[in-house]
Design a protein around this motif. Structure first.
Motif, PDB file in Angstrom:
ATOM      1  N   LEU A  82       7.138 -20.112  22.092  1.00 29.12           N
ATOM      2  CA  LEU A  82       8.272 -20.937  22.485  1.00 29.12           C
ATOM      3  C   LEU A  82       7.751 -22.089  23.332  1.00 29.12           C
ATOM      4  O   LEU A  82       7.086 -21.880  24.345  1.00 29.12           O
ATOM      5  CB  LEU A  82       9.283 -20.121  23.295  1.00 29.12           C
ATOM      6  CG  LEU A  82       9.867 -18.884  22.622  1.00 29.12           C
ATOM      7  CD1 LEU A  82      10.842 -18.184  23.556  1.00 29.12           C
ATOM      8  CD2 LEU A  82      10.541 -19.247  21.303  1.00 29.12           C
ATOM      9  N   TRP A  85       9.114 -26.045  27.816  1.00 28.74           N
ATOM     10  CA  TRP A  85      10.020 -25.373  28.746  1.00 28.74           C
ATOM     11  C   TRP A  85      10.518 -26.305  29.845  1.00 28.74           C
ATOM     12  O   TRP A  85       9.752 -27.107  30.377  1.00 28.74           O
ATOM     13  CB  TRP A  85       9.299 -24.218  29.435  1.00 28.74           C
ATOM     14  CG  TRP A  85       8.952 -23.096  28.519  1.00 28.74           C
ATOM     15  CD1 TRP A  85       7.934 -23.077  27.598  1.00 28.74           C
ATOM     16  CD2 TRP A  85       9.595 -21.832  28.416  1.00 28.74           C
ATOM     17  NE1 TRP A  85       7.912 -21.876  26.947  1.00 28.74           N
ATOM     18  CE2 TRP A  85       8.921 -21.089  27.436  1.00 28.74           C
ATOM     19  CE3 TRP A  85      10.665 -21.247  29.080  1.00 28.74           C
ATOM     20  CZ2 TRP A  85       9.291 -19.806  27.083  1.00 28.74           C
ATOM     21  CZ3 TRP A  85      11.032 -19.957  28.736  1.00 28.74           C
ATOM     22  CH2 TRP A  85      10.349 -19.242  27.741  1.00 28.74           C
ATOM     23  N   TYR A 121      13.187 -24.674  26.059  1.00 27.15           N
ATOM     24  CA  TYR A 121      13.542 -23.368  26.586  1.00 27.15           C
ATOM     25  C   TYR A 121      13.485 -23.343  28.105  1.00 27.15           C
ATOM     26  O   TYR A 121      12.865 -24.187  28.734  1.00 27.15           O
ATOM     27  CB  TYR A 121      12.581 -22.306  26.029  1.00 27.15           C
ATOM     28  CG  TYR A 121      12.538 -22.309  24.525  1.00 27.15           C
ATOM     29  CD1 TYR A 121      13.411 -21.522  23.787  1.00 27.15           C
ATOM     30  CD2 TYR A 121      11.657 -23.133  23.830  1.00 27.15           C
ATOM     31  CE1 TYR A 121      13.406 -21.549  22.404  1.00 27.15           C
ATOM     32  CE2 TYR A 121      11.645 -23.171  22.447  1.00 27.15           C
ATOM     33  CZ  TYR A 121      12.525 -22.377  21.739  1.00 27.15           C
ATOM     34  OH  TYR A 121      12.526 -22.416  20.378  1.00 27.15           O
ATOM     35  N   ARG A 139      19.506 -16.899  24.607  1.00 26.10           N
ATOM     36  CA  ARG A 139      18.712 -16.501  23.442  1.00 26.10           C
ATOM     37  C   ARG A 139      18.278 -15.038  23.514  1.00 26.10           C
ATOM     38  O   ARG A 139      18.290 -14.334  22.521  1.00 26.10           O
ATOM     39  CB  ARG A 139      17.480 -17.402  23.340  1.00 26.10           C
ATOM     40  CG  ARG A 139      16.500 -16.988  22.258  1.00 26.10           C
ATOM     41  CD  ARG A 139      15.203 -17.768  22.362  1.00 26.10           C
ATOM     42  NE  ARG A 139      14.167 -17.133  21.591  1.00 26.10           N
ATOM     43  CZ  ARG A 139      13.714 -17.577  20.438  1.00 26.10           C
ATOM     44  NH1 ARG A 139      14.199 -18.669  19.912  1.00 26.10           N
ATOM     45  NH2 ARG A 139      12.757 -16.921  19.805  1.00 26.10           N
ATOM     46  N   THR A 153      18.025 -21.613  25.479  1.00 32.56           N
ATOM     47  CA  THR A 153      17.496 -22.699  24.668  1.00 32.56           C
ATOM     48  C   THR A 153      18.488 -23.848  24.642  1.00 32.56           C
ATOM     49  O   THR A 153      19.689 -23.650  24.805  1.00 32.56           O
ATOM     50  CB  THR A 153      17.155 -22.211  23.245  1.00 32.56           C
ATOM     51  OG1 THR A 153      16.496 -23.249  22.536  1.00 32.56           O
ATOM     52  CG2 THR A 153      18.384 -21.764  22.485  1.00 32.56           C
TER      53      THR A 153
END
Length: 167
Positions: A82, A85, A121, A139, A153
């Protein structure tokens, strides 16, 4: 929101790097105690990119930092796939409740959008409602480094970004 608060990028040579590192270390140092304060300062300095990922923003009032937020590559070692951020959203307690955190989040979103990112994220133990109001979606719920957190997210739209000089 006090009109005297402006959001600016943090430069790696800024004297405010130590302030931001102090806030992060005091707020979240327990999640990575092996990093230590010197390591935290080095980490913040390395996240002070010139645009895109990574980038650190500081809310300033009369040349005094009162809050911060970052756009970084990875904030959760257990979810390296992911990226990027929103991280380290922090506002001094006496400045909270004035919309500064929301402005910082939106500024990081503008930075992400300006580099062509479509999704990013964050994780939080207790600020789901704040981020939900700003368009973030839950999420996943999990325990990360001993703390119950929610990964959220955000899908970015085409709002135009804004920029300012750094400190």
């Amino acid at each position: 929101m006090p009109s005297s608060v402006v959001l600016v990028p943090l430069r790696p040579d800024s004297p405010h790097v130590v302030t931001v590192a102090t806030w992060q270390h005091e707020a979240w140092g327990h999640l990575n105690p092996s990093l230590g304060f010197t390591g935290r300062c080095d980490e913040v300095r390395s996240e002070c990119g010139s645009g895109g990922v990574p980038r650190v923003f500081v809310a300033m009032s009369n040349d005094r930092p009162v809050g911060t937020a970052s756009l970084i590559e990875c904030d959760m070692t257990s979810r390296p796939h992911l990226t990027p951020w929103l991280a380290s959203v922090f506002v001094l307690p006496e400045w909270r409740g004035q919309g500064i955190a929301s402005r910082l989040v939106k500024r990081v979103e503008e930075e992400a959008r300006s580099t062509g990112l479509e999704r990013f994220y964050l994780y939080t133990p207790d600020q789901q409602s704040l981020y939900g109001r700003l368009g973030w979606q839950e999420r996943e719920h999990l325990t990360y480094r001993g703390e119950a957190v929610t990964i959220m997210t955000r899908t970015l739209n085409d709002d135009a970004p804004t920029t300012q000089a750094g400190v």
